[in-house]
Design a protein around this motif. Structure first.
Motif, PDB file in Angstrom:
ATOM      1  N   TRP A  87       0.654  -1.184  -0.144  1.00  0.00           N
ATOM      2  CA  TRP A  87       0.059   0.118  -0.090  1.00  0.00           C
ATOM      3  C   TRP A  87       0.967   1.298  -0.021  1.00  0.00           C
ATOM      4  O   TRP A  87       0.445   2.083  -0.886  1.00  0.00           O
ATOM      5  N   MET A  88       1.956   1.269   0.821  1.00  0.00           N
ATOM      6  CA  MET A  88       2.827   2.390   0.879  1.00  0.00           C
ATOM      7  C   MET A  88       3.432   2.757  -0.530  1.00  0.00           C
ATOM      8  O   MET A  88       3.617   3.847  -0.850  1.00  0.00           O
ATOM      9  N   MET A  89       4.194   1.802  -1.048  1.00  0.00           N
ATOM     10  CA  MET A  89       4.814   1.827  -2.323  1.00  0.00           C
ATOM     11  C   MET A  89       3.845   2.091  -3.498  1.00  0.00           C
ATOM     12  O   MET A  89       4.245   2.965  -4.275  1.00  0.00           O
ATOM     13  N   ALA A 131      -5.409   7.943  -2.486  1.00  0.00           N
ATOM     14  CA  ALA A 131      -4.354   7.017  -2.367  1.00  0.00           C
ATOM     15  C   ALA A 131      -3.615   7.221  -0.987  1.00  0.00           C
ATOM     16  O   ALA A 131      -3.468   6.369  -0.279  1.00  0.00           O
ATOM     17  N   ALA A 132      -3.370   8.535  -0.830  1.00  0.00           N
ATOM     18  CA  ALA A 132      -2.733   9.035   0.474  1.00  0.00           C
ATOM     19  C   ALA A 132      -3.812   8.514   1.793  1.00  0.00           C
ATOM     20  O   ALA A 132      -3.257   8.153   2.580  1.00  0.00           O
ATOM     21  N   LEU A 133      -5.230   8.830   1.634  1.00  0.00           N
ATOM     22  CA  LEU A 133      -5.853   8.341   2.561  1.00  0.00           C
ATOM     23  C   LEU A 133      -6.014   7.016   2.863  1.00  0.00           C
ATOM     24  O   LEU A 133      -6.122   6.432   3.884  1.00  0.00           O
ATOM     25  N   VAL A 134      -5.871   5.932   1.771  1.00  0.00           N
ATOM     26  CA  VAL A 134      -5.796   4.746   1.901  1.00  0.00           C
ATOM     27  C   VAL A 134      -4.627   4.288   2.549  1.00  0.00           C
ATOM     28  O   VAL A 134      -4.726   3.292   3.511  1.00  0.00           O
ATOM     29  N   CYS A 135      -3.339   4.895   2.370  1.00  0.00           N
ATOM     30  CA  CYS A 135      -2.075   4.691   2.949  1.00  0.00           C
ATOM     31  C   CYS A 135      -2.228   4.888   4.420  1.00  0.00           C
ATOM     32  O   CYS A 135      -1.824   4.054   5.225  1.00  0.00           O
ATOM     33  N   ALA A 136      -2.735   6.228   4.644  1.00  0.00           N
ATOM     34  CA  ALA A 136      -2.971   6.373   6.240  1.00  0.00           C
ATOM     35  C   ALA A 136      -3.685   5.277   6.929  1.00  0.00           C
ATOM     36  O   ALA A 136      -3.746   5.134   7.781  1.00  0.00           O
ATOM     37  N   TYR A 137      -4.927   4.896   6.245  1.00  0.00           N
ATOM     38  CA  TYR A 137      -6.012   4.062   6.847  1.00  0.00           C
ATOM     39  C   TYR A 137      -5.105   2.535   7.165  1.00  0.00           C
ATOM     40  O   TYR A 137      -5.213   2.100   8.175  1.00  0.00           O
ATOM     41  N   GLY A 145       2.949   4.306  12.050  1.00  0.00           N
ATOM     42  CA  GLY A 145       3.157   5.942  11.968  1.00  0.00           C
ATOM     43  C   GLY A 145       3.841   6.445  10.750  1.00  0.00           C
ATOM     44  O   GLY A 145       3.373   7.497  10.308  1.00  0.00           O
ATOM     45  N   LEU A 146       4.660   5.975  10.156  1.00  0.00           N
ATOM     46  CA  LEU A 146       5.493   6.265   8.990  1.00  0.00           C
ATOM     47  C   LEU A 146       4.430   6.447   7.838  1.00  0.00           C
ATOM     48  O   LEU A 146       4.490   7.369   7.119  1.00  0.00           O
ATOM     49  N   MET A 147       3.470   5.359   7.834  1.00  0.00           N
ATOM     50  CA  MET A 147       2.754   5.250   6.593  1.00  0.00           C
ATOM     51  C   MET A 147       1.617   6.728   6.678  1.00  0.00           C
ATOM     52  O   MET A 147       1.186   7.106   5.685  1.00  0.00           O
ATOM     53  N   MET A 148       1.223   6.757   7.999  1.00  0.00           N
ATOM     54  CA  MET A 148       0.310   7.776   8.384  1.00  0.00           C
ATOM     55  C   MET A 148       0.878   9.239   8.102  1.00  0.00           C
ATOM     56  O   MET A 148       0.386  10.169   7.612  1.00  0.00           O
ATOM     57  N   ALA A 149       1.928   9.357   8.452  1.00  0.00           N
ATOM     58  CA  ALA A 149       2.831  10.614   8.326  1.00  0.00           C
ATOM     59  C   ALA A 149       2.848  10.994   6.949  1.00  0.00           C
ATOM     60  O   ALA A 149       2.840  12.011   6.530  1.00  0.00           O
TER      61      ALA A 149
END
Length: 247
Positions: A87-89, A131-137, A145-149
């Protein structure tokens, strides 16, 4: 494994070349033939690099344990492998495409601002926010925390791009400021991915070391601030000279 490895080989090849070429337009004279030539080459290489990252992220989500045996050996849970390398990549790849595209079209459309409101351009920015919101979720689900940040960057980028797109009459220097922000931002995104995900193969246990993620961000922000300051100073001087000539 073979599709993942194929995506990885192309990703590393185009990414490494692109990130070397990144410094030629960054350091060189702005607007020169060299700047335009290598800037466009960098942009195209980043599009390929990001597309390969989407392939890597997709294969990771399909087979997380097979594509990342080193993390399995370190007892990473499957959900964490999917979160970081899936998800993050995927989010960072989409963000890179959005930044490169915005950097190119802001210069291309500087005399036709309404062209920036093309549905594809708007949709890309909206999709980046999504995509950013999905990554945060997904980061929240695994307490990463890194993914949310880092999701904040995508939301901020998408919103500021849309603000520029729907500004009726941007100032003349706005196009240059947006270009610098987006293109250098894409360099930050890819350098971050290379230093973080690339470091996995050298030292898997340090893959999420915040220092590895912070270095490109700090250097990139300094470059953006420096070049945007130069643009503003040059614009002010030009206005002063024009005012003096009219007087």
């Amino acid at each position: 494994m073979w599709p993942f490895e194929a995506f990885l080989v192309v990703h590393i090849t185009t990414g490494a070349v692109g990130l070397i070429l990144f410094w030629i337009p960054t350091i060189g004279k702005k607007g020169s033939p060299t700047h335009r030539k290598f800037g466009m080459l960098f942009s195209r290489l980043m599009m390929v690099t990001a597309s390969m990252a989407i392939g890597m992220a997709s294969t990771t989500l399909l087979a997380p344990l097979d594509t990342h045996p080193k993390q399995v050996a370190l007892n990473w849970p499957q959900s964490r492998i999917e979160g970081i390398f899936g998800w993050m990549m995927l989010y960072l790849a989409i963000l890179t495409i959005q930044l490169v595209w915005h950097g190119v079209v802001t210069i291309r459309n500087k005399k036709h601002h309404l062209a920036n409101r093309h549905w594809g351009n708007v949709a890309l920015n909206v999709f980046t926010i999504f995509a950013a919101l999905v990554c945060a979720y997904r980061g929240w689900l695994i307490d990463e925390g890194l993914m949310m940040a880092f999701s904040i960057v995508g939301v901020a980028s998408g919103l500021t791009n849309l603000w520029f797109i729907y500004t009726d009459e941007p100032r003349r220097i706005a196009y240059q400021l947006e270009h610098v922000k987006a293109i250098v931002g894409s360099g930050i995104s890819v350098y971050t991915a290379f230093m973080a995900f690339g470091f996995v193969r050298l030292s898997p246990g340090q893959a999420l070391n915040p220092r590895m993620w912070a270095i490109p961000l700090v250097v990139g922000l300094v470059i953006i601030i420096y070049h945007q300051a130069r643009i503003r100073i040059a614009f002010m001087r030009h206005r002063q000279v024009s005012a003096s000539a009219k007087a």
